[in-house]
Scaffold this motif. Structure first.
Motif, PDB file in Angstrom:
ATOM      1  N   ASN A 205       7.856   6.529 -14.066  1.00 29.31           N
ATOM      2  CA  ASN A 205       7.817   5.092 -14.375  1.00 29.31           C
ATOM      3  C   ASN A 205       8.845   4.287 -13.589  1.00 29.31           C
ATOM      4  O   ASN A 205       8.950   3.067 -13.776  1.00 29.31           O
ATOM      5  N   ILE A 206       9.602   4.918 -12.699  1.00 32.98           N
ATOM      6  CA  ILE A 206      10.624   4.196 -11.934  1.00 32.98           C
ATOM      7  C   ILE A 206      10.012   3.677 -10.638  1.00 32.98           C
ATOM      8  O   ILE A 206       9.607   4.465  -9.765  1.00 32.98           O
ATOM      9  N   ILE A 207       9.913   2.364 -10.519  1.00 32.67           N
ATOM     10  CA  ILE A 207       9.381   1.777  -9.298  1.00 32.67           C
ATOM     11  C   ILE A 207      10.512   1.166  -8.495  1.00 32.67           C
ATOM     12  O   ILE A 207      11.489   0.661  -9.039  1.00 32.67           O
ATOM     13  N   THR A 208      10.385   1.227  -7.183  1.00 30.76           N
ATOM     14  CA  THR A 208      11.463   0.780  -6.302  1.00 30.76           C
ATOM     15  C   THR A 208      11.279  -0.655  -5.819  1.00 30.76           C
ATOM     16  O   THR A 208      12.226  -1.258  -5.320  1.00 30.76           O
ATOM     17  N   ARG A 209      10.074  -1.180  -5.972  1.00 36.35           N
ATOM     18  CA  ARG A 209       9.835  -2.587  -5.656  1.00 36.35           C
ATOM     19  C   ARG A 209       8.878  -3.154  -6.692  1.00 36.35           C
ATOM     20  O   ARG A 209       7.907  -2.495  -7.071  1.00 36.35           O
ATOM     21  N   SER A 210       9.135  -4.374  -7.141  1.00 31.68           N
ATOM     22  CA  SER A 210       8.305  -4.980  -8.182  1.00 31.68           C
ATOM     23  C   SER A 210       8.505  -6.483  -8.188  1.00 31.68           C
ATOM     24  O   SER A 210       9.336  -7.019  -7.446  1.00 31.68           O
ATOM     25  N   LEU A 211       7.754  -7.161  -9.045  1.00 30.83           N
ATOM     26  CA  LEU A 211       7.970  -8.575  -9.300  1.00 30.83           C
ATOM     27  C   LEU A 211       8.951  -8.714 -10.461  1.00 30.83           C
ATOM     28  O   LEU A 211       8.821  -8.030 -11.466  1.00 30.83           O
ATOM     29  N   GLY A 212       9.931  -9.589 -10.304  1.00 33.09           N
ATOM     30  CA  GLY A 212      10.867  -9.849 -11.384  1.00 33.09           C
ATOM     31  C   GLY A 212      12.159  -9.061 -11.334  1.00 33.09           C
ATOM     32  O   GLY A 212      13.000  -9.222 -12.211  1.00 33.09           O
ATOM     33  N   ASP A 213      12.342  -8.228 -10.320  1.00 36.54           N
ATOM     34  CA  ASP A 213      13.577  -7.452 -10.205  1.00 36.54           C
ATOM     35  C   ASP A 213      14.737  -8.406  -9.906  1.00 36.54           C
ATOM     36  O   ASP A 213      14.758  -9.052  -8.848  1.00 36.54           O
ATOM     37  N   PRO A 214      15.708  -8.525 -10.808  1.00 37.50           N
ATOM     38  CA  PRO A 214      16.782  -9.497 -10.608  1.00 37.50           C
ATOM     39  C   PRO A 214      17.715  -9.144  -9.460  1.00 37.50           C
ATOM     40  O   PRO A 214      18.496  -9.983  -9.007  1.00 37.50           O
ATOM     41  N   GLU A 215      17.647  -7.909  -8.979  1.00 35.82           N
ATOM     42  CA  GLU A 215      18.567  -7.460  -7.934  1.00 35.82           C
ATOM     43  C   GLU A 215      18.100  -7.798  -6.529  1.00 35.82           C
ATOM     44  O   GLU A 215      18.889  -7.793  -5.589  1.00 35.82           O
ATOM     45  N   LYS A 216      16.799  -8.075  -6.371  1.00 36.81           N
ATOM     46  CA  LYS A 216      16.309  -8.317  -5.017  1.00 36.81           C
ATOM     47  C   LYS A 216      15.001  -9.092  -5.030  1.00 36.81           C
ATOM     48  O   LYS A 216      14.270  -9.106  -6.023  1.00 36.81           O
ATOM     49  N   LYS A 217      14.737  -9.732  -3.898  1.00 35.34           N
ATOM     50  CA  LYS A 217      13.497 -10.472  -3.701  1.00 35.34           C
ATOM     51  C   LYS A 217      12.347  -9.492  -3.491  1.00 35.34           C
ATOM     52  O   LYS A 217      12.506  -8.469  -2.821  1.00 35.34           O
ATOM     53  N   ALA A 218      11.197  -9.807  -4.068  1.00 35.27           N
ATOM     54  CA  ALA A 218      10.039  -8.924  -3.934  1.00 35.27           C
ATOM     55  C   ALA A 218       9.594  -8.831  -2.481  1.00 35.27           C
ATOM     56  O   ALA A 218       9.566  -9.826  -1.754  1.00 35.27           O
ATOM     57  N   LYS A 219       9.227  -7.624  -2.062  1.00 34.78           N
ATOM     58  CA  LYS A 219       8.717  -7.389  -0.720  1.00 34.78           C
ATOM     59  C   LYS A 219       7.467  -6.526  -0.831  1.00 34.78           C
ATOM     60  O   LYS A 219       7.511  -5.429  -1.387  1.00 34.78           O
ATOM     61  N   ALA A 220       6.365  -7.038  -0.317  1.00 32.24           N
ATOM     62  CA  ALA A 220       5.083  -6.344  -0.435  1.00 32.24           C
ATOM     63  C   ALA A 220       4.821  -5.462   0.779  1.00 32.24           C
ATOM     64  O   ALA A 220       5.397  -5.654   1.855  1.00 32.24           O
ATOM     65  N   ASP A 221       3.926  -4.503   0.608  1.00 36.32           N
ATOM     66  CA  ASP A 221       3.352  -3.736   1.714  1.00 36.32           C
ATOM     67  C   ASP A 221       1.898  -4.168   1.885  1.00 36.32           C
ATOM     68  O   ASP A 221       1.248  -4.603   0.920  1.00 36.32           O
ATOM     69  N   SER A 222       1.375  -4.042   3.104  1.00 38.70           N
ATOM     70  CA  SER A 222      -0.015  -4.409   3.381  1.00 38.70           C
ATOM     71  C   SER A 222      -0.675  -3.344   4.248  1.00 38.70           C
ATOM     72  O   SER A 222      -0.003  -2.615   4.985  1.00 38.70           O
ATOM     73  N   LYS A 223      -1.989  -3.297   4.164  1.00 35.67           N
ATOM     74  CA  LYS A 223      -2.777  -2.330   4.927  1.00 35.67           C
ATOM     75  C   LYS A 223      -4.165  -2.922   5.151  1.00 35.67           C
ATOM     76  O   LYS A 223      -4.692  -3.617   4.270  1.00 35.67           O
ATOM     77  N   VAL A 224      -4.756  -2.644   6.288  1.00 36.62           N
ATOM     78  CA  VAL A 224      -6.087  -3.162   6.618  1.00 36.62           C
ATOM     79  C   VAL A 224      -6.928  -2.044   7.218  1.00 36.62           C
ATOM     80  O   VAL A 224      -6.433  -1.257   8.029  1.00 36.62           O
ATOM     81  N   PHE A 225      -8.195  -1.971   6.818  1.00 39.64           N
ATOM     82  CA  PHE A 225      -9.101  -1.020   7.449  1.00 39.64           C
ATOM     83  C   PHE A 225     -10.544  -1.479   7.261  1.00 39.64           C
ATOM     84  O   PHE A 225     -10.841  -2.309   6.390  1.00 39.64           O
ATOM     85  N   PRO A 226     -11.470  -0.951   8.053  1.00 40.32           N
ATOM     86  CA  PRO A 226     -12.873  -1.378   7.969  1.00 40.32           C
ATOM     87  C   PRO A 226     -13.552  -0.841   6.727  1.00 40.32           C
ATOM     88  O   PRO A 226     -13.166   0.202   6.186  1.00 40.32           O
ATOM     89  N   VAL A 227     -14.583  -1.574   6.258  1.00 42.03           N
ATOM     90  CA  VAL A 227     -15.387  -1.129   5.122  1.00 42.03           C
ATOM     91  C   VAL A 227     -16.824  -0.938   5.576  1.00 42.03           C
ATOM     92  O   VAL A 227     -17.261  -1.510   6.580  1.00 42.03           O
ATOM     93  N   PHE A 228     -17.556  -0.127   4.820  1.00 45.70           N
ATOM     94  CA  PHE A 228     -18.929   0.196   5.183  1.00 45.70           C
ATOM     95  C   PHE A 228     -19.824   0.152   3.947  1.00 45.70           C
ATOM     96  O   PHE A 228     -19.350   0.255   2.811  1.00 45.70           O
ATOM     97  N   GLU A 229     -21.116  -0.005   4.206  1.00 43.16           N
ATOM     98  CA  GLU A 229     -22.076  -0.049   3.110  1.00 43.16           C
ATOM     99  C   GLU A 229     -21.958   1.214   2.260  1.00 43.16           C
ATOM    100  O   GLU A 229     -21.895   2.327   2.781  1.00 43.16           O
TER     101      GLU A 229
END
Length: 224
Positions: free
Chosen positions: A111-135
């Motif tokens: 249950n320990i997460i290293t990045r989240s929304l609302g963490d008073p110690e640091k600004k939230a930083k997201a990760d992103s990923k992109v890939f193709p989709v198929f039928e």
């Protein structure tokens, strides 16, 4: 609010990078809003959340997340994969080779997460990923209330199968209807003693490019 027609009307999203940038800005704004509410409302002090978003456009999916809510991809007869990556302490242990993915499932510090929304110690930083989709592709975005009680797939220990329900088999058995699939996932989570909120969104790609015959491995992300 950020995805209202009025707000988006003046924007242009010509590339996957544009879409990911926008969703990453949404994460920062949501983080700031949670922190502001926590400061002004004592009942909400310490409040936090995870977030994951998927944006389908021009034959691609752009994923942005912060925390351990997940995105999965199911391709009929090809496989089932987690296509996001948890931002958590236990995922760090997996990355360092200290534990296996199977051992991570019921790790005591899961249950320990290293990045989240609302963490008073640091600004939230997201990760992103992109890939193709198929039928035929089926995507699922879910909270750890689901992925934390149901394993991804059949699991074996010393050659013996662990007799428990899993996400891949449930989606495979109910892929004819996303609504029925969702309901069965929720029912399975309850049968397996769910302990947290369970949120899930399922999306089937019903038209688009045909999956290449030689594409068997999990999708490979490319630069965004």
């Amino acid at each position: 609010e950020w995805f209202s027609a009025e707000r988006m009307a003046a924007k242009t999203f010509r590339s996957s990078r544009d879409r990911c940038n926008y969703m990453e800005d949404v994460v920062v704004a949501a983080d700031a809003a949670i922190k502001a509410d926590s400061r002004s409302n004592k009942e909400h002090e310490g409040m936090g959340s995870t977030i994951i978003m998927g944006w389908l456009c021009d034959g691609e999916i752009s994923l942005t997340w912060c925390g351990d809510s997940r995105a999965y991809l199911y391709r009929p007869s090809r496989g089932f994969w987690q296509v996001s990556k948890d931002l958590s302490y236990v995922q760090g242990l997996v990355d360092d080779g200290k534990i296996t993915i199977d051992e991570a499932f019921d790790h005591p510090y899961g249950n320990i997460i290293t990045r989240s929304l609302g963490d008073p110690e640091k600004k939230a930083k997201a990760d992103s990923k992109v890939f193709p989709v198929f039928e035929g592709d089926i995507f699922m975005l879910c909270s750890d209330g689901l992925s934390g009680v149901l394993r991804d797939r059949k699991t074996y220990v010393d050659g013996q199968r662990i007799e428990t329900e899993n996400l891949e088999d449930i989606i495979d058995a109910n892929r004819h209807s996303m609504a029925e699939c969702r309901d069965e996932l929720f029912a399975a989570a309850e049968r397996n003693d769910w302990y947290d909120n369970v949120t899930a969104i399922l999306c089937e790609i019903v038209s688009g490019e045909t999956l290449p015959a030689d594409m068997v491995e999990p999708p490979v992300s490319y630069g965004v």
